[in-house]
Design an enzyme around this catalytic site. Structure first.
Site, PDB file in Angstrom:
ATOM      1  CG  MET A  73      39.433  58.089  43.725  1.00  0.00           C
ATOM      2  SD  MET A  73      38.473  59.436  42.979  1.00  0.00           S
ATOM      3  CE  MET A  73      36.796  58.919  43.398  1.00  0.00           C
ATOM      4  CG  HIS A  75      46.147  59.392  37.832  1.00  0.00           C
ATOM      5  ND1 HIS A  75      46.224  59.121  39.168  1.00  0.00           N
ATOM      6  CD2 HIS A  75      46.097  60.744  37.719  1.00  0.00           C
ATOM      7  CE1 HIS A  75      46.223  60.272  39.845  1.00  0.00           C
ATOM      8  NE2 HIS A  75      46.141  61.268  38.995  1.00  0.00           N
ATOM      9  CG  MET A 109      45.972  51.246  42.557  1.00  0.00           C
ATOM     10  SD  MET A 109      45.873  50.294  44.101  1.00  0.00           S
ATOM     11  CE  MET A 109      44.423  49.273  43.833  1.00  0.00           C
ATOM     12  CD  GLU A 110      47.545  50.746  36.897  1.00  0.00           C
ATOM     13  OE1 GLU A 110      48.201  50.874  37.950  1.00  0.00           O
ATOM     14  OE2 GLU A 110      46.751  51.609  36.497  1.00  0.00           O
ATOM     15  CG  ASP A 124      34.103  32.054  35.531  1.00  0.00           C
ATOM     16  OD1 ASP A 124      32.975  31.773  35.969  1.00  0.00           O
ATOM     17  OD2 ASP A 124      34.320  32.259  34.327  1.00  0.00           O
TER      18      ASP A 124
END
Lengths: 156, 156, 156, 156, 156, 156
Positions: A73, A75, A109-110, A124
């Site tokens: 969700m 943007h 969120m970024e 990793d």
């Protein structure tokens, strides 16, 4: 209540049309618990030439840019800067990411996605040495700009 | 030592050509700390019709599939299954992801990335209610298949 | 005539530099023909907890965001909202998508792509029950903003 | 019943580990309704040098390859061929796509997604001339290989 | 003649179903012409800690993995290794990439795309110092495996 | 000095927040060396109906749009136009790309990446005829807009 759910409680991308364009900054942090020998290995390689963290840094930056395709969700946003900082503290390698934009919606969120991508990449790169690493305490440290204003959280 | 670094200590995607194709499974886990009212809101919505977790579940599955583009040195893999499970426990919402493939390389990064994407999406869906959520303890629970064999870690 | 073709009739991404930034909205619709038992299964699952439509809804939203990578000549756009609505009518499940942005180019391709992705996902979720589903009548219902102005089409 | 939903009725990517690797082929079809003058314009340009359909063809092929990122529960697949065919019939431009792989899971979603992407691109290329185009009757024509065996549907 | 064009001379992804699975390796090379001061700056930074080339190396590896989305008719391939090597020679920085897979189709596009992405990233990292850099002589050095057999080209 | 490296010489996406929004245009060029028979084949096919270049043109346009995911430190940009031109000259096929945006950062990487993607696609389309093609002389021809002002380079 949940701004991402419509009246049928299904997902939507919330309307930000009416929001103003302001400078928005968000800082997120996270860390990964490592064995002493893994920390030494990362550091040593770094003092030579190689650089586990250089690769994790790229992953964090790309994670920030790729946020709208990872978070359903979210943007699309025109990010104006991404800074990533890794540092060691005790048994942890920390990753702190600051992201900014000038737009109608925030970049927390970024910043959080950047931290996650950076730490997953450290995992990793080191997993052939140790599989018991744990990623811990990813959270928002600070956010400015936008209608909801400033948010500051004390470092845990 | 770091299998992802070449002799100049720069990144490479390690050669797995000689590895056998075996069934490989990995299970990773992680959790997010939520306020009681956020947990209630997620649960209530869920008992109605909407479903924050349905969206986070999609994000986790897509995160697993997108791993080779998020983790720079990860190999492309043909995943054969992805199962995601969210459950509440005390002040936490847990996300557990099991990924499998039949291939030359393992899927632990896929499982860990799925957990991260799922939990980040929960954060995104709930951030209008609370910004103090913390993502915690993302780690590998179990992995089978491949030359390095089975790895099992006790739940924290 | 074809604004996407240059003087050699090869593809180009048309110049929108000179266009003004206006609020633009597009609504597209489409439907999928389903057997009665498939409709019942979708509805029943929904009344329990699961939700085929929750997943299709995410796919539609992501389809809108991913439009510039699916449609070769589409411009990247900062979408400001995406609303998706599924509803049943007779033997059909309808998908209606409203997308908006403030920008130099419209969002009708985004709305149409969202519908397509949503309906394709319904097909994918139900194909183990029935392979004779048909996706039908995807078209633009309405568009506002921009130099070409308002376009409204009657529902078929 | 819905193989894509787990026991909590949430999305999963179903386990295909135990399935055999067989050659699998799927053919899907779809069409777009166009005004006579739009059909003429596409044809004329084509007889010159430009080629709306060349661009739509690329979009269809890329759509097939991109299916696992468009359809949330779709497995990544190593496609071995993609053929796309556009042809005119009356007021319609048809798009037929044949996709094949050798793998553990079928390619019908790839064929259907290819048709959708191809037709959406035709819409995009022609929308400056006409906005009343309608995409119609996207469905599976044929599928072979895999446990569920052959499926053939008569052309509508 | 053009295996990527069908009988209507439109693009297709050629059928490789009948091809055998063999180990395939491709090596490509390319270089970028730089001013002496730019070469010095890259080298110096490198002897300190930073590393322009570490970032370009990641870009090259990711470029190889992303080839099927950059080259329209390229098949998806399970790459088994990617090695990237940068070295200076006179006024040039060279980038050499070796890619391997075990599959039905070769990896020369992956090796060439990796070189291109690596060199473009060097350009991006250095463009604030100099805009007159030129990327030169990207070509296939060697390829083994597959029906067309071995190809070796002398270094220019 | 290297604006993409922070004080630890690790990658960052440089801050462009303070930059003004101006119209920015960049033109890049590149070429591929082909055998005479390959040039003839491309031209002939083109005079019939098919069009190697139509596919390469789409690849170039998509390459420009995909630049922020290919070049690690590149900013996301809202491109407003992309024009691609292929032309033959002697033993070479040239690819020239002009990209524009209105934004805070330039589009030279987009123009260079478009050329690279276009030329790589020509290689891919022709490699069944000849593997000795060489991509040569990709460089920036012109750039306008932004603080660093106009840059013009003579054609080589």
């Amino acid at each position: 209540m949940f701004t991402h759910l419509d009246e049928n409680n299904r997902g939507q991308m919330v309307d930000v049309s009416a929001k103003g364009i302001t400078k928005r900054v968000a800082i997120a942090t996270g860390k990964i618990h490592l064995k002493k020998e893994t920390i030494d290995a990362i550091k040593q390689i770094k003092t030579k030439k190689g650089d586990v963290l250089a690769i994790a840094q790229v992953a964090a930056i790309e994670g920030a840019k790729r946020t709208p395709s990872i978070i359903p969700m979210a943007h699309p946003i025109l990010l104006t800067s991404i800074h990533v900082n890794f540092y060691f503290e005790g048994e942890y390698l920390h990753c702190e990411c600051e992201v900014s934009c000038e737009g109608k919606t925030g970049v927390e969120m970024e910043a959080l996605t950047a931290c996650s991508a950076g730490l997953l990449t450290v995992y990793d790169m080191c997993k052939s040495m140790d599989r018991s690493m744990t990623i811990e305490e990813i959270y928002l440290l600070k956010k400015t700009g936008g209608k909801s204003g400033e948010y500051i959280r004390e470092r845990k």
